[in-house]
Scaffold this active site. Structure first.
Site, mmCIF file in Angstrom:
data_model
loop_
_atom_site.group_PDB
_atom_site.id
_atom_site.type_symbol
_atom_site.label_atom_id
_atom_site.label_comp_id
_atom_site.label_asym_id
_atom_site.label_seq_id
_atom_site.Cartn_x
_atom_site.Cartn_y
_atom_site.Cartn_z
ATOM 1 N N THR A 4 40.709 56.508 59.809
ATOM 2 C CA THR A 4 40.049 56.509 58.501
ATOM 3 C C THR A 4 39.463 57.879 58.205
ATOM 4 O OG1 THR A 4 39.543 54.176 58.627
ATOM 5 C CG2 THR A 4 38.014 55.507 57.344
ATOM 6 N N ARG A 37 42.943 40.914 55.091
ATOM 7 C CA ARG A 37 41.759 41.464 55.774
ATOM 8 C C ARG A 37 41.248 42.751 55.095
ATOM 9 N NH1 ARG A 37 40.285 46.483 58.433
ATOM 10 N NH2 ARG A 37 38.751 46.002 60.008
ATOM 11 N N GLY A 39 38.243 45.789 55.663
ATOM 12 C CA GLY A 39 37.313 46.322 56.667
ATOM 13 C C GLY A 39 35.996 46.778 56.064
ATOM 14 N N GLY A 50 35.854 52.993 62.507
ATOM 15 C CA GLY A 50 35.818 52.213 63.742
ATOM 16 C C GLY A 50 36.219 50.786 63.496
ATOM 17 N N GLY A 82 35.920 47.818 62.011
ATOM 18 C CA GLY A 82 35.184 47.497 60.798
ATOM 19 C C GLY A 82 34.356 46.229 60.858
HETATM 20 N N1 ASP Z 1 36.941 51.069 59.822
HETATM 21 C C1 ASP Z 1 38.298 50.886 59.396
HETATM 22 C C2 ASP Z 1 38.550 49.410 59.185
HETATM 23 O O1 ASP Z 1 38.030 48.619 59.939
HETATM 24 C C3 ASP Z 1 39.303 51.399 60.387
HETATM 25 C C4 ASP Z 1 39.102 52.834 60.794
HETATM 26 O O2 ASP Z 1 37.991 53.339 60.817
HETATM 27 O O3 ASP Z 1 40.114 53.480 61.103
HETATM 28 O O4 ASP Z 1 39.309 49.090 58.316
#
Ligand code: ASP
Length: 349
Positions: free
Chosen positions: A182, A210, A212, A234, A236
């Protein structure tokens, strides 16, 4: 891993912190090409945001400029280079927040907007809503005149390989290796305003619609001129449960206001008359860089205690900024008006 930076509370100073995701980034696990490519992308994003800020532009414009670069760069899981859903599609989440008036815009499960961060900004500025999703978000995007692309513009052969690998390895809900990527940015402009933005394809193999933390105001993205700006990356689900971004900002605001109140009270008891400017100065200097970092670390520890991993970037209107991540590495970078500009990947940098 925590990196507090020293205070610099000069009013005309600006600052920009970015991330390109956290995860299992260890020396030797990332190819030299990926390492160099990601660093170059981060540096270009810092340059784009810095150009806005050094010209006296707003924090929200700087956040947008930095994220646009990262969305267009396939090294990162946002825009072009996003991860695939279980069904082999790409569904994009993004959010922006302007700390000046706590205005916010977010989109979830968008499919055709070339730069999702622009769509989040449109929601903030040209709609009465905070969050749009799915086909409605797609329609609003097209009606707003944003550049539309086919869904397969966002994917890459490497992301497809990751989906296939994930499907072969697990019968679970999504990628157990959690290859986060992300992107996010937080900025403080020369007028003291803060802003935050986050953009992502989510998690490889996500299903059932889903969504996040990234597009959820208060979970993965938050900005408030009274406290701080935060962008997260992270697992999510855990950031949502803790409300990480809002929780950090609220704790900082409470502590700074209580400290400033106490100091004002003490000063007045000893006969000083405090005008508005003196009170503002008390607030701006109420917390040290270490105290802010301690608050950030405490909230991250709560997220980890629930079983989560990931990282955040933050800065305050008063000159504090930094990172915190609970993964071996995080793609990250920082630039400020004093000329400093740096990018890093691994935990030991
Ligand atoms: N936080 C994002 C999610 O859960 C994923 C990521 O940080 O790469 O969608």
């Amino acid at each position: 891993m925590s990196h507090p930076s020293p205070d610099s509370t000069s009013q005309s100073s600006w600052s920009l912190v970015i991330h390109g995701g956290s995860g299992q980034f260890e020396r030797g696990r990332i190819s030299a090409e990926t390492d160099a490519g990601a660093r170059a992308g981060l540096d270009r994003a810092l340059a784009a945001g810095s150009d806005v800020l050094s010209a006296g532009g707003s924090a929200i414009d700087a956040v947008q400029a930095a994220i646009l670069v990262l969305e267009d760069d396939p090294h990162f899981n946002a825009g072009h280079g996003s991860v695939y859903t279980y069904e082999g599609k790409i569904e994009l989440d993004a959010a922006v927040m302007d700390g000046t008036h706590r205005a916010a815009g977010a989109i979830a499960r968008a499919h055709h907007t070339k730069n999702p961060i622009l769509l989040a900004r449109k929601v903030m500025e040209d709609s009465p809503h905070v969050m749009l999703s799915g086909e409605g978000a797609d329609r609003f995007s097209a009606e707003s005149g944003l550049t539309q692309v086919e869904n397969d513009y966002f994917g890459t052969p490497e992301r497809l390989r990751q989906l296939e690998e994930m499907k072969a390895k697990t019968s679970g809900w999504f990628d157990i290796d959690m290859k986060y990527g992300t992107v996010g940015a937080v900025a403080r402009d020369a007028h003291g305003h803060v802003a935050a933005g986050t953009s992502t394809g989510g998690l490889t193999g996500k299903r059932y619609g889903r969504i996040g933390d990234s597009p959820l105001i208060g979970a993965g993205t938050y900005a408030d001129d009274r406290s701080c700006a935060v962008s997260a990356t992270g697992a999510g689900e855990f950031f949502i449960r803790v409300g990480v971004a809002h929780e950090i900002c609220t704790r900082i605001r409470m502590k700074a206001e209580a400290r400033a109140e106490f100091l004002a009270h003490e000063a007045e008891r000893s006969g000083a008359a405090l005008d508005e400017a003196a009170r503002t100065r008390l607030l701006a200097t109420a917390l040290s860089a270490d105290e802010v970092q301690e608050i950030v670390d405490a909230v991250m520890a709560e997220m980890v205690d629930l079983g989560g991993t990931g990282g955040i970037i933050y800065l305050t209107p008063w000159g504090h900024q930094g990172y915190a991540f609970r993964t071996p590495g995080m793609y990250r970078g920082m630039a400020s008006s004093d000329g400093a500009r740096s990018v890093a990947i691994y935990g030991d940098e």
